[in-house]
Design a protein around this motif. Structure first.
Motif, PDB file in Angstrom:
ATOM      1  N   MET A 166      -3.480  38.976  80.345  1.00  0.00           N
ATOM      2  CA  MET A 166      -3.858  40.190  81.086  1.00  0.00           C
ATOM      3  C   MET A 166      -4.303  41.363  80.201  1.00  0.00           C
ATOM      4  O   MET A 166      -4.534  42.457  80.705  1.00  0.00           O
ATOM      5  N   ARG A 169      -7.935  42.499  80.979  1.00  0.00           N
ATOM      6  CA  ARG A 169      -8.034  43.138  82.297  1.00  0.00           C
ATOM      7  C   ARG A 169      -7.582  44.587  82.228  1.00  0.00           C
ATOM      8  O   ARG A 169      -8.181  45.480  82.819  1.00  0.00           O
ATOM      9  N   ARG A 170      -6.499  44.809  81.473  1.00  0.00           N
ATOM     10  CA  ARG A 170      -5.993  46.183  81.342  1.00  0.00           C
ATOM     11  C   ARG A 170      -6.939  47.060  80.533  1.00  0.00           C
ATOM     12  O   ARG A 170      -7.043  48.249  80.771  1.00  0.00           O
ATOM     13  N   ARG A 171      -7.634  46.463  79.576  1.00  0.00           N
ATOM     14  CA  ARG A 171      -8.464  47.273  78.676  1.00  0.00           C
ATOM     15  C   ARG A 171      -9.915  47.438  79.149  1.00  0.00           C
ATOM     16  O   ARG A 171     -10.643  48.270  78.621  1.00  0.00           O
ATOM     17  N   GLU A 175     -13.058  47.887  85.190  1.00  0.00           N
ATOM     18  CA  GLU A 175     -12.369  46.971  86.110  1.00  0.00           C
ATOM     19  C   GLU A 175     -13.268  45.813  86.534  1.00  0.00           C
ATOM     20  O   GLU A 175     -13.358  45.473  87.715  1.00  0.00           O
ATOM     21  N   HIS A 185      -8.452  34.499  84.095  1.00  0.00           N
ATOM     22  CA  HIS A 185      -9.208  35.724  84.319  1.00  0.00           C
ATOM     23  C   HIS A 185     -10.712  35.439  84.383  1.00  0.00           C
ATOM     24  O   HIS A 185     -11.214  34.513  83.734  1.00  0.00           O
TER      25      HIS A 185
END
Ligand code: SF4
Ligand code: SF4
Length: 235
Positions: A166, A169-171, A175, A185
């Motif tokens: 993840m 996705r966070r970085r 989005e 992902h």
């Protein structure tokens, strides 16, 4: 506002919305009251945008930047008059250039999506301070911009390598990556701005993000196949 706040996207958006010309007024160079000297940033952006316009087949004379002080009313009115005459002579956007309206629309749309990528790729030059007007013309070249826009790198997550940590996705700044715990992902290519962050942050032991250039990006793995089959869980 400071001319340095006039983003490349603002100019391209104006053309995409049907403007026939864009005029930017900025303070005189070297007379900025702040240490930022944003008018140099605006100048670099305009030089870059003119080459992007050439890449799209548009006459770069449709974009102008003029430096003046708040007391330069005569310079301002003369510059605007002259620019207005020029744009009137050029006519509606794309007409004199003989570009098909749909082709121009999709070209502008494609380039606008790449603005963050362009700004990252050219960030060093966009920060330069060009003191000599003789340096303006060759600062960005048509070849350089053709190559930049012709060899755009896309990013793809290899479903066989992704370990659903993840991090990407966070970085991701926009989005563009979907996924979750134990879910492979996936990058939404329509949202991705090609910043390369996912490639940089994916842990080397996984190395799940591929760079793709000059060939189509593989289609996303179907939803029903995104659950990660971990070795320990499958025993
Ligand atoms: S390159 Fe990766 S991090 Fe950057 S926008 Fe695309 S998906 Fe997000
Ligand atoms: S950082 Fe790499 S391993 Fe982690 S979720 Fe993203 S692509 Fe998968």
């Amino acid at each position: 506002m400071c001319s340095g706040r006039v983003d490349l996207e603002f100019v391209l958006r104006a053309f995409a919305n049907g403007m026939d010309g864009v005029f930017i007024g900025g303070c005189r160079l070297n007379e900025c009251n702040y240490i930022t000297h944003g008018n140099y940033d605006a100048l670099n952006m305009v030089l870059l945008c003119k080459k992007i316009m050439e890449h799209l087949g548009l006459d770069p004379e449709r974009l102008r930047i003029q430096f003046m002080s708040s007391g330069d009313g005569i310079i301002f009115s003369e510059a605007v008059d002259e620019f207005t005459r020029k744009v009137k002579a050029l006519g509606p956007l794309g007409k004199r250039e003989q570009i098909d309206a749909d082709e121009l629309k999709s070209g502008l749309q494609d380039v606008r999506k790449l603005v963050p990528y362009i700004k990252i790729a050219k960030r060093a030059k966009l920060k330069a301070r060009l003191e000599n007007p003789q340096d303006y013309e060759g600062f960005f070249t048509r070849d350089e911009i053709d190559r930049l826009l012709g060899d755009v790198t896309s990013y793809h997550i290899n479903p066989d390598k992704c370990q659903a940590c993840m991090i990407c996705r966070r970085r991701c700044p926009v989005e563009a990556i979907s996924g979750g715990k134990n879910r492979i992902h996936v990058i939404d290519q329509d949202i991705c701005i090609k910043c390369g962050t996912c490639f940089e942050v994916c842990p080397p032991r996984f190395a799940a993000v591929d760079k793709i250039c000059g060939q189509p990006v593989p289609p996303p793995i179907p939803e029903e196949k995104r659950t990660l089959a971990r070795k320990s869980a499958s025993k």
